[in-house]
Scaffold this motif. Structure first.
Motif, PDB file in Angstrom:
ATOM      1  N   ALA A   1       0.848  -1.185   0.000  1.00 52.42           N
ATOM      2  CA  ALA A   1       0.000   0.000   0.000  1.00 52.42           C
ATOM      3  C   ALA A   1       0.889   1.243   0.000  1.00 52.42           C
ATOM      4  CB  ALA A   1      -0.911  -0.009   1.218  1.00 52.42           C
ATOM      5  N   ARG A   2       0.320   2.350  -0.413  1.00 53.80           N
ATOM      6  CA  ARG A   2       1.104   3.575  -0.531  1.00 53.80           C
ATOM      7  C   ARG A   2       1.784   3.929   0.790  1.00 53.80           C
ATOM      8  NH1 ARG A   2       0.717   6.719  -4.793  1.00 53.80           N
ATOM      9  NH2 ARG A   2      -1.325   5.855  -5.346  1.00 53.80           N
ATOM     10  N   ARG A   3       1.083   3.750   1.908  1.00 52.85           N
ATOM     11  CA  ARG A   3       1.667   4.099   3.199  1.00 52.85           C
ATOM     12  C   ARG A   3       2.813   3.168   3.575  1.00 52.85           C
ATOM     13  NH1 ARG A   3      -2.915   1.219   4.342  1.00 52.85           N
ATOM     14  NH2 ARG A   3      -2.816  -0.357   6.001  1.00 52.85           N
ATOM     15  N   HIS A   4       2.712   1.894   3.166  1.00 55.05           N
ATOM     16  CA  HIS A   4       3.791   0.946   3.464  1.00 55.05           C
ATOM     17  C   HIS A   4       5.045   1.295   2.657  1.00 55.05           C
ATOM     18  CE1 HIS A   4       0.372  -2.087   4.472  1.00 55.05           C
ATOM     19  NE2 HIS A   4       0.743  -1.413   5.541  1.00 55.05           N
ATOM     20  N   LEU A   5       4.853   1.608   1.403  1.00 57.95           N
ATOM     21  CA  LEU A   5       6.002   1.958   0.555  1.00 57.95           C
ATOM     22  C   LEU A   5       6.652   3.245   1.025  1.00 57.95           C
ATOM     23  CD1 LEU A   5       4.471   1.133  -2.948  1.00 57.95           C
ATOM     24  CD2 LEU A   5       6.058  -0.272  -1.617  1.00 57.95           C
ATOM     25  N   ALA A   6       5.836   4.225   1.472  1.00 60.39           N
ATOM     26  CA  ALA A   6       6.385   5.499   1.931  1.00 60.39           C
ATOM     27  C   ALA A   6       7.207   5.325   3.198  1.00 60.39           C
ATOM     28  CB  ALA A   6       5.258   6.496   2.158  1.00 60.39           C
ATOM     29  N   ALA A   7       6.815   4.370   4.048  1.00 55.61           N
ATOM     30  CA  ALA A   7       7.517   4.179   5.321  1.00 55.61           C
ATOM     31  C   ALA A   7       8.750   3.293   5.191  1.00 55.61           C
ATOM     32  CB  ALA A   7       6.557   3.573   6.344  1.00 55.61           C
ATOM     33  N   ALA A   8       8.846   2.534   4.112  1.00 56.94           N
ATOM     34  CA  ALA A   8       9.966   1.594   3.946  1.00 56.94           C
ATOM     35  C   ALA A   8      11.152   2.294   3.278  1.00 56.94           C
ATOM     36  CB  ALA A   8       9.518   0.403   3.106  1.00 56.94           C
ATOM     37  N   ARG A   9      12.331   1.821   3.635  1.00 56.80           N
ATOM     38  CA  ARG A   9      13.551   2.330   2.991  1.00 56.80           C
ATOM     39  C   ARG A   9      13.871   1.403   1.808  1.00 56.80           C
ATOM     40  NH1 ARG A   9      15.162   3.140   8.450  1.00 56.80           N
ATOM     41  NH2 ARG A   9      16.378   1.208   8.432  1.00 56.80           N
TER      42      ARG A   9
ATOM     43  N   ALA B   1      14.996  -1.004  -6.570  1.00 58.27           N
ATOM     44  CA  ALA B   1      13.712  -1.681  -6.360  1.00 58.27           C
ATOM     45  C   ALA B   1      12.590  -0.955  -7.100  1.00 58.27           C
ATOM     46  CB  ALA B   1      13.382  -1.759  -4.875  1.00 58.27           C
ATOM     47  N   GLU B   2      11.781  -1.715  -7.800  1.00 59.91           N
ATOM     48  CA  GLU B   2      10.616  -1.148  -8.468  1.00 59.91           C
ATOM     49  C   GLU B   2       9.426  -1.225  -7.511  1.00 59.91           C
ATOM     50  OE1 GLU B   2       7.525  -2.034 -12.180  1.00 59.91           O
ATOM     51  OE2 GLU B   2       9.242  -3.370 -11.809  1.00 59.91           O
ATOM     52  N   PRO B   3       8.849  -0.074  -7.117  1.00 59.29           N
ATOM     53  CA  PRO B   3       7.685  -0.109  -6.226  1.00 59.29           C
ATOM     54  C   PRO B   3       6.388  -0.280  -7.006  1.00 59.29           C
ATOM     55  CG  PRO B   3       8.377   2.160  -6.555  1.00 59.29           C
ATOM     56  CD  PRO B   3       9.325   1.311  -7.365  1.00 59.29           C
ATOM     57  N   ILE B   4       5.490  -1.121  -6.490  1.00 55.75           N
ATOM     58  CA  ILE B   4       4.156  -1.309  -7.066  1.00 55.75           C
ATOM     59  C   ILE B   4       3.135  -0.973  -5.982  1.00 55.75           C
ATOM     60  CG2 ILE B   4       2.503  -2.959  -8.027  1.00 55.75           C
ATOM     61  CD1 ILE B   4       4.736  -2.440  -9.953  1.00 55.75           C
ATOM     62  N   VAL B   5       2.349   0.082  -6.219  1.00 58.54           N
ATOM     63  CA  VAL B   5       1.328   0.467  -5.244  1.00 58.54           C
ATOM     64  C   VAL B   5       0.180  -0.529  -5.310  1.00 58.54           C
ATOM     65  CG1 VAL B   5      -0.292   2.249  -4.523  1.00 58.54           C
ATOM     66  CG2 VAL B   5       1.964   2.897  -5.391  1.00 58.54           C
ATOM     67  N   LEU B   6      -0.152  -1.073  -4.159  1.00 64.22           N
ATOM     68  CA  LEU B   6      -1.188  -2.104  -4.089  1.00 64.22           C
ATOM     69  C   LEU B   6      -2.552  -1.442  -3.995  1.00 64.22           C
ATOM     70  CD1 LEU B   6      -1.696  -5.138  -3.956  1.00 64.22           C
ATOM     71  CD2 LEU B   6      -1.460  -5.018  -1.479  1.00 64.22           C
ATOM     72  N   GLY B   7      -3.306  -1.536  -5.081  1.00 61.70           N
ATOM     73  CA  GLY B   7      -4.698  -1.095  -5.114  1.00 61.70           C
ATOM     74  C   GLY B   7      -5.502  -2.309  -5.501  1.00 61.70           C
ATOM     75  N   PRO B   8      -6.059  -2.335  -6.708  1.00 63.72           N
ATOM     76  CA  PRO B   8      -6.676  -3.575  -7.201  1.00 63.72           C
ATOM     77  C   PRO B   8      -5.625  -4.680  -7.286  1.00 63.72           C
ATOM     78  CG  PRO B   8      -7.341  -1.692  -8.535  1.00 63.72           C
ATOM     79  CD  PRO B   8      -6.258  -1.202  -7.632  1.00 63.72           C
ATOM     80  N   LEU B   9      -5.997  -5.880  -6.896  1.00 61.55           N
ATOM     81  CA  LEU B   9      -5.031  -6.981  -6.838  1.00 61.55           C
ATOM     82  C   LEU B   9      -4.499  -7.433  -8.198  1.00 61.55           C
ATOM     83  CD1 LEU B   9      -6.282  -9.393  -4.039  1.00 61.55           C
ATOM     84  CD2 LEU B   9      -4.063  -8.261  -4.180  1.00 61.55           C
ATOM     85  N   PRO B  10      -5.322  -7.567  -9.249  1.00 63.14           N
ATOM     86  CA  PRO B  10      -4.818  -8.165 -10.488  1.00 63.14           C
ATOM     87  C   PRO B  10      -3.554  -7.506 -11.055  1.00 63.14           C
ATOM     88  CG  PRO B  10      -7.198  -8.104 -10.544  1.00 63.14           C
ATOM     89  CD  PRO B  10      -6.782  -7.345  -9.323  1.00 63.14           C
TER      90      PRO B  10
ATOM     91  N   VAL C   1       6.574  -8.364  -0.614  1.00 60.25           N
ATOM     92  CA  VAL C   1       5.232  -7.808  -0.476  1.00 60.25           C
ATOM     93  C   VAL C   1       5.063  -7.323   0.953  1.00 60.25           C
ATOM     94  CG1 VAL C   1       2.751  -8.269  -0.590  1.00 60.25           C
ATOM     95  CG2 VAL C   1       4.291  -9.345  -2.246  1.00 60.25           C
ATOM     96  N   LEU C   2       4.711  -6.055   1.125  1.00 60.35           N
ATOM     97  CA  LEU C   2       4.458  -5.481   2.442  1.00 60.35           C
ATOM     98  C   LEU C   2       2.952  -5.473   2.708  1.00 60.35           C
ATOM     99  CD1 LEU C   2       6.898  -2.427   2.283  1.00 60.35           C
ATOM    100  CD2 LEU C   2       7.294  -4.638   3.387  1.00 60.35           C
ATOM    101  N   ALA C   3       2.562  -5.919   3.885  1.00 61.71           N
ATOM    102  CA  ALA C   3       1.144  -6.001   4.220  1.00 61.71           C
ATOM    103  C   ALA C   3       0.940  -5.619   5.675  1.00 61.71           C
ATOM    104  CB  ALA C   3       0.619  -7.417   3.966  1.00 61.71           C
ATOM    105  N   SER C   4      -0.275  -5.266   6.019  1.00 59.02           N
ATOM    106  CA  SER C   4      -0.586  -4.862   7.392  1.00 59.02           C
ATOM    107  C   SER C   4      -0.682  -6.081   8.307  1.00 59.02           C
ATOM    108  CB  SER C   4      -1.911  -4.095   7.438  1.00 59.02           C
ATOM    109  OG  SER C   4      -1.832  -2.911   6.693  1.00 59.02           O
TER     110      SER C   4
END
Length: 421
Positions: free
Chosen positions: A30-38, A43-52, A73-76
């Motif tokens: 998710a956008r917040r996870h990517l923003a908080a990670a170093r 690394a290519e970031p992929i914002v998790l919205g729709p799963l497909p 994959v970063l998840a809550s």
């Protein structure tokens, strides 16, 4: 391997997770996870919205030589609990996953309150119709709801207040757990309904505080086990004259209704409320409709005696039914001349099953025709039983009960598009 890392509720990532991120070539979150990670520049970031789209990106990365790919994959919280692990395992196989869970928002919320949660029911309303979550909250004293757009504290509060305005349940709205803006707020359903809660809500706890603290340790996590008995004897209820469904009738009615956790059942012409109480004991949320004031109080007294919550509505069917939330199953134990109209009104609310109990056989054809006209399959039987009864001299006879005709209609499953004609 796909490394699936739970981010926890505000806690820093463990050192091994930091090392995985430092070597990552593709990071999904998710956008917040990517923003908080170093993230490394490579690394290519992929914002998790729709799963497909995210799953497709992972698929493409896995098709490349393994030496050149490191997928994270970063998840809550715990991604295996109502999380992304299910979708990843379905697409890539469980053997392709390296899952590293963190503390979930649910565990954190209960911890902040000093409450155990091994006896809580957890239900997700994220991306789902909130009706199941509302029914579970109505039926059980300790529920955690994972919220989402259109199914947040305001929507839950609105539904709970409209169903049970006199209920003593409270909502604990937990937001930004683990962060500097962490906030837990205690509100009534009516108060929750009037607020704009924003996107920071993690979880909502719905508690009936008079019953939410378990006095003894549990053996099995989740809701209390189903009762060991149902179709209780009539002596277990308070009733007027003979206005109660006999236990033989209730046994078959319950089998055809199939009340279960997350369901909403109507009991129309409730009388003593015996069917309503039995459905609630089996885990369903229940609304009983009764026209007389003394009948309403009798249903409430029987529900209280059995420790279940039944919403009781005083009114005459079918007129009052339009005001009720939609049912999953309906029991009709009264109705008189209005019975066909009641059956039709119930059928239009699309329950999966309708069960009708009738003492007067001349009402059966019209009730059956109403079910068939609404597209239900229909079956039934005349139920007549004889019970053991003592006689003087330590002997026993058979005492016949009054015959009752039980009719049940089942909505056929919807045909999928493209089915064979």
């Amino acid at each position: 391997m796909i490394r699936v890392i739970g981010t926890g509720t505000g806690a820093p990532l463990p050192p091994d997770a930091e090392a995985e991120l430092a070597a990552a070539t593709l990071v999904v979150g998710a956008r917040r996870h990517l923003a908080a990670a170093r993230l490394p520049d490579t690394a290519e970031p992929i914002v998790l919205g729709p799963l497909p789209p995210a799953l497709d990106a992972i698929d493409q990365a896995m098709a490349k030589p393994a030496d050149h790919q490191r997928i994270v994959v970063l998840a809550s919280g715990d991604p295996g609990f109502f999380g992304i692990v299910r979708a990843l395992a379905d697409r890539f196989g469980a053997e392709a996953l390296d899952v590293r869970p963190a503390v979930s928002s649910i565990a954190t919320a209960f911890a902040r309150l000093g409450l155990t949660w091994d006896d809580a029911i957890v239900v997700s309303a994220h991306g789902r119709d909130p009706h199941t979550a509302v029914n579970v909250c109505r039926a059980h004293p300790k529920v955690a709801i994972l919220t989402g757009p259109g199914a947040g504290p305001a929507e839950l509060g609105t539904a709970l207040h409209s169903h049970s305005p006199s209920s003593e349940r409270i909502l604990i709205v937990a937001s930004s757990l683990g962060g500097p803006d962490e906030h837990l707020e205690r509100v009534t359903p009516a108060e929750a309904a009037t607020r704009n809660w924003g996107p920071a809500v993690n979880v909502v706890l719905c508690l009936d505080e008079s019953r939410a603290t378990s006095p003894a340790p549990t053996t099995i996590a989740g809701p209390s086990p189903r009762p060991t008995q149902w179709a209780l004897d009539e002596t277990e209820f308070t009733y007027r004259d003979s206005m109660i469904s006999k236990f033989e009738v209730r046994a078959l009615a319950l089998a055809r209704l199939g009340p279960r956790l997350g369901d909403h059942v109507w009991d129309i012409g409730a009388g003593s409320g015996s069917v309503a109480v039995e459905c609630a004991r089996l885990g369903a949320a229940v609304t009983a409709v009764e026209k007389s004031a003394d009948g309403v109080e009798r249903v409430r007294a029987n529900a209280a005696a059995h420790g279940v919550d039944v919403a009781v509505v005083q009114g005459v069917a079918p007129a009052v039914l339009s005001e009720l939330p939609a049912p999953d199953a309906v029991f009709i134990g009264g109705g008189g001349r209005e019975l066909p109209a009641i059956v039709t009104a119930c059928a239009h609310r699309a329950p999966r099953a309708i069960v009708v109990a009738m003492a007067a056989l001349d009402r059966v054809p019209a009730a059956r025709e109403a079910l068939l006209a609404a597209g239900f399959t229909c079956d039934g039987l005349l139920l007549q039983s004889s019970r053991l009864a003592p006689l003087p001299g330590d002997v026993t006879r058979l005492a016949a009960t009054n015959p009752v005709f039980l009719l049940w209609g089942v909505r056929p499953p919807a045909r999928t598009e493209g089915a064979t004609q």
